[in-house]
Design a protein around this motif. Structure first.
Motif, PDB file in Angstrom:
ATOM      1  N   LEU A 127      17.222 -53.434 -56.932  1.00  0.00           N
ATOM      2  CA  LEU A 127      16.109 -52.549 -56.612  1.00  0.00           C
ATOM      3  C   LEU A 127      14.891 -53.358 -56.179  1.00  0.00           C
ATOM      4  O   LEU A 127      14.181 -52.974 -55.231  1.00  0.00           O
ATOM      5  CB  LEU A 127      15.766 -51.696 -57.833  1.00  0.00           C
ATOM      6  CG  LEU A 127      14.555 -50.778 -57.695  1.00  0.00           C
ATOM      7  CD1 LEU A 127      14.800 -49.730 -56.615  1.00  0.00           C
ATOM      8  CD2 LEU A 127      14.240 -50.092 -59.022  1.00  0.00           C
ATOM      9  N   GLY A 128      14.623 -54.469 -56.858  1.00  0.00           N
ATOM     10  CA  GLY A 128      13.502 -55.323 -56.473  1.00  0.00           C
ATOM     11  C   GLY A 128      13.658 -55.854 -55.059  1.00  0.00           C
ATOM     12  O   GLY A 128      12.697 -55.876 -54.276  1.00  0.00           O
ATOM     13  N   TRP A 129      14.871 -56.289 -54.696  1.00  0.00           N
ATOM     14  CA  TRP A 129      15.119 -56.759 -53.329  1.00  0.00           C
ATOM     15  C   TRP A 129      14.901 -55.634 -52.317  1.00  0.00           C
ATOM     16  O   TRP A 129      14.335 -55.843 -51.248  1.00  0.00           O
ATOM     17  CB  TRP A 129      16.543 -57.301 -53.204  1.00  0.00           C
ATOM     18  CG  TRP A 129      16.786 -58.547 -53.997  1.00  0.00           C
ATOM     19  CD1 TRP A 129      15.852 -59.442 -54.458  1.00  0.00           C
ATOM     20  CD2 TRP A 129      18.052 -59.043 -54.444  1.00  0.00           C
ATOM     21  NE1 TRP A 129      16.458 -60.454 -55.163  1.00  0.00           N
ATOM     22  CE2 TRP A 129      17.809 -60.247 -55.167  1.00  0.00           C
ATOM     23  CE3 TRP A 129      19.372 -58.601 -54.319  1.00  0.00           C
ATOM     24  CZ2 TRP A 129      18.823 -60.989 -55.739  1.00  0.00           C
ATOM     25  CZ3 TRP A 129      20.391 -59.353 -54.883  1.00  0.00           C
ATOM     26  CH2 TRP A 129      20.131 -60.524 -55.591  1.00  0.00           C
ATOM     27  N   THR A 130      15.355 -54.437 -52.667  1.00  0.00           N
ATOM     28  CA  THR A 130      15.208 -53.299 -51.762  1.00  0.00           C
ATOM     29  C   THR A 130      13.744 -52.960 -51.539  1.00  0.00           C
ATOM     30  O   THR A 130      13.307 -52.717 -50.404  1.00  0.00           O
ATOM     31  CB  THR A 130      15.940 -52.070 -52.338  1.00  0.00           C
ATOM     32  OG1 THR A 130      17.322 -52.389 -52.527  1.00  0.00           O
ATOM     33  CG2 THR A 130      15.831 -50.883 -51.400  1.00  0.00           C
ATOM     34  N   LEU A 131      12.963 -52.943 -52.618  1.00  0.00           N
ATOM     35  CA  LEU A 131      11.538 -52.637 -52.485  1.00  0.00           C
ATOM     36  C   LEU A 131      10.818 -53.709 -51.669  1.00  0.00           C
ATOM     37  O   LEU A 131       9.951 -53.389 -50.842  1.00  0.00           O
ATOM     38  CB  LEU A 131      10.901 -52.515 -53.873  1.00  0.00           C
ATOM     39  CG  LEU A 131      11.365 -51.335 -54.735  1.00  0.00           C
ATOM     40  CD1 LEU A 131      10.694 -51.386 -56.103  1.00  0.00           C
ATOM     41  CD2 LEU A 131      11.066 -50.006 -54.060  1.00  0.00           C
ATOM     42  N   ALA A 132      11.183 -54.972 -51.877  1.00  0.00           N
ATOM     43  CA  ALA A 132      10.562 -56.050 -51.099  1.00  0.00           C
ATOM     44  C   ALA A 132      10.925 -55.940 -49.622  1.00  0.00           C
ATOM     45  O   ALA A 132      10.077 -56.165 -48.747  1.00  0.00           O
ATOM     46  CB  ALA A 132      10.994 -57.404 -51.662  1.00  0.00           C
ATOM     47  N   ALA A 133      12.186 -55.583 -49.334  1.00  0.00           N
ATOM     48  CA  ALA A 133      12.616 -55.439 -47.942  1.00  0.00           C
ATOM     49  C   ALA A 133      11.905 -54.287 -47.244  1.00  0.00           C
ATOM     50  O   ALA A 133      11.733 -54.312 -46.017  1.00  0.00           O
ATOM     51  CB  ALA A 133      14.129 -55.227 -47.881  1.00  0.00           C
ATOM     52  N   ARG A 134      11.480 -53.302 -48.004  1.00  0.00           N
ATOM     53  CA  ARG A 134      10.784 -52.154 -47.407  1.00  0.00           C
ATOM     54  C   ARG A 134       9.264 -52.311 -47.424  1.00  0.00           C
ATOM     55  O   ARG A 134       8.541 -51.370 -47.090  1.00  0.00           O
ATOM     56  CB  ARG A 134      11.177 -50.880 -48.148  1.00  0.00           C
ATOM     57  CG  ARG A 134      12.657 -50.541 -47.975  1.00  0.00           C
ATOM     58  CD  ARG A 134      13.001 -49.215 -48.587  1.00  0.00           C
ATOM     59  NE  ARG A 134      14.419 -48.883 -48.363  1.00  0.00           N
ATOM     60  CZ  ARG A 134      14.980 -47.748 -48.723  1.00  0.00           C
ATOM     61  NH1 ARG A 134      14.264 -46.823 -49.332  1.00  0.00           N
ATOM     62  NH2 ARG A 134      16.255 -47.527 -48.485  1.00  0.00           N
ATOM     63  N   GLY A 135       8.788 -53.462 -47.824  1.00  0.00           N
ATOM     64  CA  GLY A 135       7.360 -53.744 -47.725  1.00  0.00           C
ATOM     65  C   GLY A 135       6.509 -53.181 -48.829  1.00  0.00           C
ATOM     66  O   GLY A 135       5.283 -53.080 -48.677  1.00  0.00           O
ATOM     67  N   ALA A 186       2.946 -54.691 -49.861  1.00  0.00           N
ATOM     68  CA  ALA A 186       2.297 -55.371 -48.739  1.00  0.00           C
ATOM     69  C   ALA A 186       0.879 -54.824 -48.549  1.00  0.00           C
ATOM     70  O   ALA A 186       0.639 -53.628 -48.731  1.00  0.00           O
ATOM     71  CB  ALA A 186       3.120 -55.166 -47.467  1.00  0.00           C
ATOM     72  N   PRO A 187      -0.072 -55.696 -48.171  1.00  0.00           N
ATOM     73  CA  PRO A 187      -1.475 -55.264 -48.037  1.00  0.00           C
ATOM     74  C   PRO A 187      -1.726 -54.527 -46.725  1.00  0.00           C
ATOM     75  O   PRO A 187      -2.543 -54.941 -45.897  1.00  0.00           O
ATOM     76  CB  PRO A 187      -2.240 -56.595 -48.107  1.00  0.00           C
ATOM     77  CG  PRO A 187      -1.291 -57.589 -47.522  1.00  0.00           C
ATOM     78  CD  PRO A 187       0.083 -57.148 -47.950  1.00  0.00           C
ATOM     79  N   VAL A 188      -1.035 -53.429 -46.516  1.00  0.00           N
ATOM     80  CA  VAL A 188      -1.216 -52.616 -45.309  1.00  0.00           C
ATOM     81  C   VAL A 188      -1.318 -51.151 -45.716  1.00  0.00           C
ATOM     82  O   VAL A 188      -0.931 -50.768 -46.824  1.00  0.00           O
ATOM     83  CB  VAL A 188      -0.039 -52.811 -44.323  1.00  0.00           C
ATOM     84  CG1 VAL A 188      -0.004 -54.237 -43.792  1.00  0.00           C
ATOM     85  CG2 VAL A 188       1.288 -52.453 -44.985  1.00  0.00           C
ATOM     86  N   ARG A 189      -1.832 -50.338 -44.807  1.00  0.00           N
ATOM     87  CA  ARG A 189      -1.932 -48.914 -45.079  1.00  0.00           C
ATOM     88  C   ARG A 189      -0.557 -48.279 -44.965  1.00  0.00           C
ATOM     89  O   ARG A 189       0.138 -48.449 -43.964  1.00  0.00           O
ATOM     90  CB  ARG A 189      -2.891 -48.252 -44.088  1.00  0.00           C
ATOM     91  CG  ARG A 189      -3.111 -46.753 -44.341  1.00  0.00           C
ATOM     92  CD  ARG A 189      -4.111 -46.189 -43.349  1.00  0.00           C
ATOM     93  NE  ARG A 189      -4.309 -44.772 -43.595  1.00  0.00           N
ATOM     94  CZ  ARG A 189      -3.549 -43.816 -43.079  1.00  0.00           C
ATOM     95  NH1 ARG A 189      -2.532 -44.145 -42.279  1.00  0.00           N
ATOM     96  NH2 ARG A 189      -3.796 -42.540 -43.332  1.00  0.00           N
TER      97      ARG A 189
END
Length: 264
Positions: free
Chosen positions: A209-217, A220-223
Motif C-alpha cells: 500500500l505504501g508503494w502504491t500511494l507513493a506511485a500515485r503521488g 507530493a507538494p502539489v495541488r
C-alpha cells in the motif's frame, strides 16, 4: 474479501444518490435530537422512521438484521442492569434486601436501550448508503485535512480486509489439520499461529500500500485534483433545507417546550 464490518450496500435509491454531505448534516441533527429525547414514544418513532427510510432505500434486510444481532446483547444488558443500579422513582416493583427495582428505573433503562438502537440505525442511514470514497470525500470537502481523510479511508478499507485475511488464513490452517477448540483458553492458544500469519500478511499488504500511494503521488507538494468531485444538485439543496427546517423546529420544541424530555 468482505466481512460483516462493511455496512455499505451498493444501490441506486434516492438515499444513495443524496449528497453525502447532506446525509452527514441531517444524520448529525437527528442524532442530536435522539440524544436529547427520553420519551419512549418519540424514541420508538425515531427508530421506526429509520427503518422506514432504510426500507424505502431498499437497504438489504439481512444487513439490518445483522445490526440488530450485534446490538441485542448490549440492549438486553442495559435493560436488565439499569434497574439494578438505578433505584430512583416509583412504584417499587421488587424489594429484595438491597435489591430495589422501580418501574421508573425500568422505563429509563428501556429508554436508554431505545436511544442506542435509534442512534445506531440513524448512523446506518448514512454509513449504509454512502460508499467509503464519497464518505471521506465529503468530510474533506467539509474541512477535514486530506491526510486525515486518507487515513480514515485506509482504516475503513482495512477493517474488512484484515477480517477477510484472518478468515482466509484460519481456513487454510484448518484445512491443514489445525483444530480449534470451541471455547476457553485452549482456543486462544490455538489461534495464536493464525493471528501471527494474518499479521505478517497484513504487514506485507501495508508495504504494498505504501508503494502504491507513493506511485500515485500522495504527499507530493502539489495541488490535488479529483476525478469525481461532489456537486450539490437541486434535490440535495431541497432535502437539506427541508431536513434542517424540520430538525431545527424539533430542536426548538425540545429545548424550549420540553418535547420528549419526559419518559412517557
Amino acid at each position: 474479501m468482505s466481512a460483516g464490518y462493511d455496512l455499505y450496500a451498493p444501490g441506486d435509491s434516492w438515499l444513495h444518490r443524496l449528497d453525502p454531505r447532506v446525509k452527514l448534516i441531517l444524520t448529525a441533527m437527528a442524532a442530536l435530537l435522539v440524544l436529547l429525547w427520553s420519551s419512549l414514544p418519540l424514541l420508538l418513532a425515531a427508530l421506526a422512521l429509520a427503518h422506514l427510510l432504510l426500507a424505502l432505500a431498499r437497504y438489504p434486510r439481512g444487513l439490518a438484521i445483522g445490526v440488530w444481532r450485534a446490538l441485542a446483547p448490549l440492549l438486553i444488558l442495559i435493560v436488565t442492569l439499569w434497574p439494578v443500579f438505578d433505584r430512583r422513582g416509583e412504584p417499587v416493583l421488587l424489594a429484595l434486601g438491597p435489591l430495589i427495582v422501580t418501574g421508573e428505573a425500568l422505563l429509563r433503562g428501556l429508554a436508554t436501550a431505545l436511544r442506542i438502537a435509534a442512534l445506531s440505525f440513524t448512523l446506518l442511514l448514512w454509513l449504509g448508503t454512502t460508499d467509503q470514497r464519497s464518505l471521506v470525500r465529503s468530510l474533506v470537502r467539509l474541512g477535514l485535512p486530506f491526510s486525515l481523510g486518507m487515513a480514515l479511508t485506509i482504516g475503513l478499507r482495512f477493517i474488512p480486509t484484515f477480517a477477510g485475511v484472518y478468515q482466509t488464513v484460519s481456513e487454510a490452517f484448518q484445512a491443514r489439520g489445525l483444530t480449534l477448540p470451541p471455547r476457553g483458553l485452549r482456543r486462544l492458544q490455538a489461534m495464536l499461529p493464525i493471528l501471527v500469519a494474518a499479521l505478517v500478511t497484513a504487514l506485507r499488504m501495508s508495504e504494498q500500500l505504501g508503494w502504491t500511494l507513493a506511485a500515485r503521488g500522495v504527499g507530493a507538494p502539489v495541488r490535488r485534483t479529483t476525478l469525481r468531485d461532489l456537486a450539490m444538485r437541486p434535490a440535495d439543496w431541497l432535502a437539506l433545507a427541508a431536513g434542517l427546517a424540520a430538525g431545527l423546529a424539533l430542536l426548538w420544541l425540545t429545548l424550549a417546550e420540553g418535547l420528549g424530555r419526559a419518559l412517557r
